[in-house]
Design a protein around this motif. Structure first.
Motif, PDB file in Angstrom:
ATOM      1  N   MET A   1      60.160  42.649  24.469  1.00 24.63           N
ATOM      2  CA  MET A   1      61.496  43.043  24.849  1.00 24.63           C
ATOM      3  C   MET A   1      62.513  42.017  24.353  1.00 24.63           C
ATOM      4  O   MET A   1      63.577  42.392  23.882  1.00 24.63           O
ATOM      5  N   ILE A  35      68.175  46.603  28.310  1.00 30.63           N
ATOM      6  CA  ILE A  35      66.791  46.992  28.047  1.00 30.63           C
ATOM      7  C   ILE A  35      65.956  46.840  29.322  1.00 30.63           C
ATOM      8  O   ILE A  35      65.170  47.722  29.672  1.00 30.63           O
ATOM      9  N   GLY A  36      66.106  45.727  30.027  1.00 30.98           N
ATOM     10  CA  GLY A  36      65.348  45.508  31.257  1.00 30.98           C
ATOM     11  C   GLY A  36      65.698  46.516  32.334  1.00 30.98           C
ATOM     12  O   GLY A  36      64.818  47.071  33.007  1.00 30.98           O
ATOM     13  N   THR A  38      67.016  49.531  31.966  1.00 35.21           N
ATOM     14  CA  THR A  38      66.550  50.856  31.562  1.00 35.21           C
ATOM     15  C   THR A  38      65.058  51.011  31.813  1.00 35.21           C
ATOM     16  O   THR A  38      64.604  52.045  32.304  1.00 35.21           O
ATOM     17  N   TYR A  39      64.298  49.984  31.497  1.00 37.42           N
ATOM     18  CA  TYR A  39      62.855  50.046  31.722  1.00 37.42           C
ATOM     19  C   TYR A  39      62.535  50.197  33.207  1.00 37.42           C
ATOM     20  O   TYR A  39      61.766  51.073  33.596  1.00 37.42           O
ATOM     21  N   HIS A  40      63.140  49.363  34.041  1.00 36.64           N
ATOM     22  CA  HIS A  40      62.810  49.371  35.463  1.00 36.64           C
ATOM     23  C   HIS A  40      63.403  50.554  36.216  1.00 36.64           C
ATOM     24  O   HIS A  40      62.827  51.001  37.210  1.00 36.64           O
ATOM     25  N   TRP A  43      62.254  54.306  32.808  1.00 38.65           N
ATOM     26  CA  TRP A  43      60.941  54.538  32.206  1.00 38.65           C
ATOM     27  C   TRP A  43      59.774  54.243  33.132  1.00 38.65           C
ATOM     28  O   TRP A  43      58.809  55.005  33.181  1.00 38.65           O
ATOM     29  N   LYS A  44      59.800  53.145  33.864  1.00 39.36           N
ATOM     30  CA  LYS A  44      58.677  52.791  34.727  1.00 39.36           C
ATOM     31  C   LYS A  44      58.482  53.804  35.862  1.00 39.36           C
ATOM     32  O   LYS A  44      57.364  54.266  36.075  1.00 39.36           O
ATOM     33  N   SER A  46      59.275  56.905  35.950  1.00 43.52           N
ATOM     34  CA  SER A  46      58.936  58.232  35.432  1.00 43.52           C
ATOM     35  C   SER A  46      57.456  58.360  35.095  1.00 43.52           C
ATOM     36  O   SER A  46      56.947  59.460  34.946  1.00 43.52           O
ATOM     37  N   ALA A  49      56.237  54.952  30.847  1.00 44.86           N
ATOM     38  CA  ALA A  49      55.929  53.592  30.380  1.00 44.86           C
ATOM     39  C   ALA A  49      54.497  53.179  30.711  1.00 44.86           C
ATOM     40  O   ALA A  49      53.789  52.693  29.831  1.00 44.86           O
ATOM     41  N   GLU A  53      51.614  52.242  28.013  1.00 48.04           N
ATOM     42  CA  GLU A  53      50.920  50.955  28.087  1.00 48.04           C
ATOM     43  C   GLU A  53      49.410  51.146  28.140  1.00 48.04           C
ATOM     44  O   GLU A  53      48.667  50.416  27.492  1.00 48.04           O
TER      45      GLU A  53
END
Length: 69
Positions: A1, A35-36, A38-40, A43-44, A46, A49, A53
């Motif tokens: 990231m 970015i952080g 959006t990920y948390h 994506w996570k 949902s 992510a 992984e």
């Protein structure tokens, strides 16, 4: 990231013709935060992510359960 955020920040500063020390750092920090977050936030939760992984893991995929013998 952090690599993606660094490249994103450098590109943003370069293409906005603001290639100065402080502008580069602030562009990189903004990219890290976005970015952080959006990920948390997106994506996570949902499940996308963690699925990616698991699918792209290089640590020798092991089954979730071991067969009983």
């Amino acid at each position: 990231m952090l690599l993606v955020a660094t490249l994103d920040g450098l590109g943003t500063a370069y293409f906005n013709d603001s290639f100065h020390g402080r502008t580069i750092v602030s562009s990189i920090l903004i990219a890290v935060i976005i970015i952080g977050a959006t990920y948390h936030v997106l994506w996570k939760p949902s499940g996308i992510a963690p699925g990616i992984e698991r699918a792209t893991s290089t640590n020798g995929a092991r089954p979730a359960t071991t067969p009983s013998q």
